[in-house]
Design a protein around this motif. Structure first.
Motif, PDB file in Angstrom:
ATOM      1  N   MET A   1       0.831  -1.211   0.000  1.00 23.95           N
ATOM      2  CA  MET A   1       0.000   0.000   0.000  1.00 23.95           C
ATOM      3  C   MET A   1       0.862   1.256   0.000  1.00 23.95           C
ATOM      4  O   MET A   1       0.581   2.204  -0.735  1.00 23.95           O
ATOM      5  N   VAL A   2       1.908   1.280   0.793  1.00 29.47           N
ATOM      6  CA  VAL A   2       2.804   2.443   0.818  1.00 29.47           C
ATOM      7  C   VAL A   2       3.426   2.659  -0.553  1.00 29.47           C
ATOM      8  O   VAL A   2       3.513   3.799  -1.039  1.00 29.47           O
ATOM      9  N   LEU A   3       3.847   1.586  -1.196  1.00 26.20           N
ATOM     10  CA  LEU A   3       4.436   1.705  -2.532  1.00 26.20           C
ATOM     11  C   LEU A   3       3.403   2.183  -3.548  1.00 26.20           C
ATOM     12  O   LEU A   3       3.705   3.021  -4.400  1.00 26.20           O
ATOM     13  N   VAL A   4       2.192   1.672  -3.469  1.00 26.46           N
ATOM     14  CA  VAL A   4       1.120   2.098  -4.383  1.00 26.46           C
ATOM     15  C   VAL A   4       0.808   3.573  -4.166  1.00 26.46           C
ATOM     16  O   VAL A   4       0.687   4.348  -5.125  1.00 26.46           O
ATOM     17  N   LEU A   5       0.675   3.977  -2.909  1.00 27.14           N
ATOM     18  CA  LEU A   5       0.392   5.385  -2.612  1.00 27.14           C
ATOM     19  C   LEU A   5       1.508   6.296  -3.121  1.00 27.14           C
ATOM     20  O   LEU A   5       1.251   7.354  -3.694  1.00 27.14           O
ATOM     21  N   LYS A   6       2.748   5.849  -2.925  1.00 26.87           N
ATOM     22  CA  LYS A   6       3.892   6.625  -3.401  1.00 26.87           C
ATOM     23  C   LYS A   6       3.861   6.744  -4.928  1.00 26.87           C
ATOM     24  O   LYS A   6       4.114   7.808  -5.478  1.00 26.87           O
TER      25      LYS A   6
END
Length: 116
Positions: A105-110
């Motif tokens: 999720m953090v990677l997708v948001l980034k």
């Protein structure tokens, strides 16, 4: 120092209270546990500490996005327990799955330019 002890005590009492209520009624315990008490307390403590509305807004937005991957734990744990797996092993695996979901999720948001 008294302030920090108060913060820890209030937070701990709520967690213990919810677990005690859950012993008597899993539905009421689940309702209380599903209310974002930790998030609300964190926002209250942050506001009391800083008075910074923007920090509260940023925290609330971040919590929103990170609630989604946290749901993985509540899907994986009952599935693993239902398969007869040991509680602690199920919990560890579920936490691991959740951690991977957080990372994704953090990677997708980034990737989409959302950085909180």
């Amino acid at each position: 120092m008294v302030y920090y002890i108060t913060k820890v005590a209030v937070t701990a009492v709520l967690v213990v209270l919810i677990s005690e209520i859950a012993k008597r009624s899993s539905v009421i315990g689940a309702i209380l546990a599903s209310v974002p008490l930790t998030s609300v307390l964190a926002m209250i403590w942050l506001y009391v500490d800083t008075g910074d509305i923007q920090k509260i807004s940023d925290l609330a937005s971040s919590i929103f996005w990170l609630v989604l991957p946290s749901l993985a734990l509540f899907i994986a744990l009952p599935l693993l327990l239902g398969k007869g797996m040991n509680f602690y092993l199920s919990l560890i695996i579920s936490i691991g799955i959740t951690a991977v979901c957080y990372l994704v999720m953090v990677l997708v948001l980034k990737h989409f330019g959302i950085s909180h």
